[in-house]
Design a protein around this motif. Structure first.
Motif, PDB file in Angstrom:
ATOM      1  N   PRO A  45       0.790  -1.232   0.000  1.00  0.00           N
ATOM      2  CA  PRO A  45       0.000   0.000   0.000  1.00  0.00           C
ATOM      3  C   PRO A  45       0.821   1.280   0.000  1.00  0.00           C
ATOM      4  O   PRO A  45       0.438   2.256  -0.630  1.00  0.00           O
ATOM      5  N   GLY A  46       1.949   1.310   0.668  1.00  0.00           N
ATOM      6  CA  GLY A  46       2.754   2.532   0.751  1.00  0.00           C
ATOM      7  C   GLY A  46       3.436   2.927  -0.537  1.00  0.00           C
ATOM      8  O   GLY A  46       4.037   3.999  -0.614  1.00  0.00           O
ATOM      9  N   THR A  47       3.353   2.080  -1.553  1.00  0.00           N
ATOM     10  CA  THR A  47       4.036   2.379  -2.818  1.00  0.00           C
ATOM     11  C   THR A  47       3.080   2.615  -3.981  1.00  0.00           C
ATOM     12  O   THR A  47       3.523   2.963  -5.069  1.00  0.00           O
ATOM     13  N   MET A  48       1.804   2.446  -3.767  1.00  0.00           N
ATOM     14  CA  MET A  48       0.854   2.443  -4.879  1.00  0.00           C
ATOM     15  C   MET A  48       0.322   3.840  -5.211  1.00  0.00           C
ATOM     16  O   MET A  48      -0.075   4.585  -4.332  1.00  0.00           O
ATOM     17  N   THR A  49       0.342   4.161  -6.493  1.00  0.00           N
ATOM     18  CA  THR A  49      -0.312   5.360  -7.023  1.00  0.00           C
ATOM     19  C   THR A  49      -1.087   4.923  -8.259  1.00  0.00           C
ATOM     20  O   THR A  49      -0.773   3.911  -8.876  1.00  0.00           O
ATOM     21  N   GLY A  50      -2.103   5.701  -8.613  1.00  0.00           N
ATOM     22  CA  GLY A  50      -2.869   5.328  -9.789  1.00  0.00           C
ATOM     23  C   GLY A  50      -3.938   6.336 -10.131  1.00  0.00           C
ATOM     24  O   GLY A  50      -4.204   7.273  -9.372  1.00  0.00           O
ATOM     25  N   HIS A  51      -4.538   6.127 -11.299  1.00  0.00           N
ATOM     26  CA  HIS A  51      -5.648   6.960 -11.745  1.00  0.00           C
ATOM     27  C   HIS A  51      -6.447   6.191 -12.790  1.00  0.00           C
ATOM     28  O   HIS A  51      -5.923   5.288 -13.440  1.00  0.00           O
ATOM     29  N   GLY A  52      -7.709   6.570 -12.942  1.00  0.00           N
ATOM     30  CA  GLY A  52      -8.532   5.918 -13.941  1.00  0.00           C
ATOM     31  C   GLY A  52     -10.004   6.165 -13.714  1.00  0.00           C
ATOM     32  O   GLY A  52     -10.397   6.991 -12.890  1.00  0.00           O
ATOM     33  N   THR A  53     -10.806   5.426 -14.458  1.00  0.00           N
ATOM     34  CA  THR A  53     -12.260   5.485 -14.351  1.00  0.00           C
ATOM     35  C   THR A  53     -12.745   4.100 -13.957  1.00  0.00           C
ATOM     36  O   THR A  53     -12.383   3.114 -14.602  1.00  0.00           O
ATOM     37  N   LEU A  54     -13.528   4.043 -12.895  1.00  0.00           N
ATOM     38  CA  LEU A  54     -14.041   2.759 -12.429  1.00  0.00           C
ATOM     39  C   LEU A  54     -15.562   2.815 -12.363  1.00  0.00           C
ATOM     40  O   LEU A  54     -16.148   3.859 -12.088  1.00  0.00           O
ATOM     41  N   ARG A  55     -16.196   1.659 -12.611  1.00  0.00           N
ATOM     42  CA  ARG A  55     -17.654   1.528 -12.558  1.00  0.00           C
ATOM     43  C   ARG A  55     -18.010   0.274 -11.766  1.00  0.00           C
ATOM     44  O   ARG A  55     -17.331  -0.747 -11.879  1.00  0.00           O
ATOM     45  N   LEU A  56     -19.069   0.384 -10.979  1.00  0.00           N
ATOM     46  CA  LEU A  56     -19.632  -0.766 -10.270  1.00  0.00           C
ATOM     47  C   LEU A  56     -21.056  -0.943 -10.754  1.00  0.00           C
ATOM     48  O   LEU A  56     -21.887  -0.052 -10.584  1.00  0.00           O
ATOM     49  N   ALA A  91     -22.713   2.671 -10.696  1.00  0.00           N
ATOM     50  CA  ALA A  91     -21.944   3.703  -9.999  1.00  0.00           C
ATOM     51  C   ALA A  91     -20.641   3.870 -10.757  1.00  0.00           C
ATOM     52  O   ALA A  91     -20.071   2.896 -11.267  1.00  0.00           O
ATOM     53  N   GLN A  92     -20.186   5.103 -10.868  1.00  0.00           N
ATOM     54  CA  GLN A  92     -18.919   5.344 -11.561  1.00  0.00           C
ATOM     55  C   GLN A  92     -18.236   6.556 -10.973  1.00  0.00           C
ATOM     56  O   GLN A  92     -18.879   7.400 -10.346  1.00  0.00           O
ATOM     57  N   ALA A  93     -16.923   6.630 -11.146  1.00  0.00           N
ATOM     58  CA  ALA A  93     -16.145   7.757 -10.644  1.00  0.00           C
ATOM     59  C   ALA A  93     -14.802   7.807 -11.350  1.00  0.00           C
ATOM     60  O   ALA A  93     -14.273   6.784 -11.787  1.00  0.00           O
ATOM     61  N   GLU A  94     -14.282   9.018 -11.429  1.00  0.00           N
ATOM     62  CA  GLU A  94     -12.890   9.225 -11.816  1.00  0.00           C
ATOM     63  C   GLU A  94     -12.095   9.072 -10.527  1.00  0.00           C
ATOM     64  O   GLU A  94     -12.415   9.704  -9.522  1.00  0.00           O
ATOM     65  N   VAL A  95     -11.071   8.233 -10.539  1.00  0.00           N
ATOM     66  CA  VAL A  95     -10.343   7.886  -9.327  1.00  0.00           C
ATOM     67  C   VAL A  95      -8.878   8.272  -9.460  1.00  0.00           C
ATOM     68  O   VAL A  95      -8.251   8.018 -10.488  1.00  0.00           O
ATOM     69  N   ARG A  96      -8.361   8.912  -8.396  1.00  0.00           N
ATOM     70  CA  ARG A  96      -6.926   9.169  -8.276  1.00  0.00           C
ATOM     71  C   ARG A  96      -6.486   8.618  -6.925  1.00  0.00           C
ATOM     72  O   ARG A  96      -7.133   8.860  -5.914  1.00  0.00           O
ATOM     73  N   MET A  97      -5.404   7.863  -6.922  1.00  0.00           N
ATOM     74  CA  MET A  97      -4.948   7.199  -5.705  1.00  0.00           C
ATOM     75  C   MET A  97      -3.487   7.520  -5.461  1.00  0.00           C
ATOM     76  O   MET A  97      -2.691   7.570  -6.402  1.00  0.00           O
ATOM     77  N   ASN A  98      -3.141   7.765  -4.197  1.00  0.00           N
ATOM     78  CA  ASN A  98      -1.748   7.867  -3.790  1.00  0.00           C
ATOM     79  C   ASN A  98      -1.599   7.051  -2.505  1.00  0.00           C
ATOM     80  O   ASN A  98      -2.592   6.511  -2.016  1.00  0.00           O
ATOM     81  N   PRO A  99      -0.391   6.936  -1.954  1.00  0.00           N
ATOM     82  CA  PRO A  99      -0.236   6.075  -0.771  1.00  0.00           C
ATOM     83  C   PRO A  99      -1.074   6.486   0.437  1.00  0.00           C
ATOM     84  O   PRO A  99      -1.292   5.674   1.338  1.00  0.00           O
ATOM     85  N   LYS A 100      -1.574   7.725   0.485  1.00  0.00           N
ATOM     86  CA  LYS A 100      -2.323   8.180   1.650  1.00  0.00           C
ATOM     87  C   LYS A 100      -3.834   8.195   1.467  1.00  0.00           C
ATOM     88  O   LYS A 100      -4.572   8.157   2.445  1.00  0.00           O
TER      89      LYS A 100
END
Length: 170
Positions: A45-56, A91-100
């Protein structure tokens, strides 16, 4: 690059948390992640970054009474763990993720009788908040009557508070 196609959320390693709320559904989308994997090929988890579009679609949140979002609230409301589930068609969203944290923008949750739009942040092992615009189509409160709420909580008390959000019109 991850392009999930009907990936069940309960199969993901991060789905096994100690939260009273449980997000379930089939995940679709496109997500780019960078980071390292641990010894069992699970994300560090402390190293992961990311971005994208996700749908449920479809999906549900176990532990929330859907009647909470039926009509506008006037004062702060604490959501307690419920045996009920909030279901949605998509459900959908634009997602940006960083370690925090994970940031959700252009969030849209739609069921047969409601529509929610908004944005929010989920900080890992800390607090989370979402600002949502709710449009309920369920009589007698529906027919285009929408309202704004601020939802926040934390991973320590596991409590979720909903407050009315004041809307300013230009």
């Amino acid at each position: 690059m991850i392009n999930p196609s009907a990936l069940s959320l309960d199969k993901l390693p991060m789905a096994n948390t100690d939260s009273d709320l449980k997000l379930e559904g089939l995940l679709y989308g496109s997500f780019t992640m960078q980071g390292t994997l641990g010894p069992q090929a699970t994300p560090e988890p402390g190293t992961m970054t990311g971005h994208g579009t996700l749908r449920l679609k479809p999906g549900r949140l176990t532990g929330i009474d859907p009647m909470t979002f039926v009509k506008p609230i006037t004062d702060e409301l604490t959501i307690t763990n419920s045996e009920k589930r909030l279901y949605w068609d998509q459900a959908q969203a634009e997602v940006r993720m960083n370690p925090k944290e994970v940031q959700l923008d252009a969030l849209k949750i739609q069921g047969s009788d409601f529509l929610m739009r908004g944005s929010g942040i989920w900080r890992f092992k800390d607090r989370h908040w979402f600002d949502l615009q709710v449009n309920n189509l369920l009589p007698p409160w529906g027919a285009g009557n929408d309202f704004a709420i601020h939802v926040e909580g934390d991973d320590i008390t596991k409590g979720i508070r909903v407050t009315p959000k004041i809307q300013f019109t230009p």
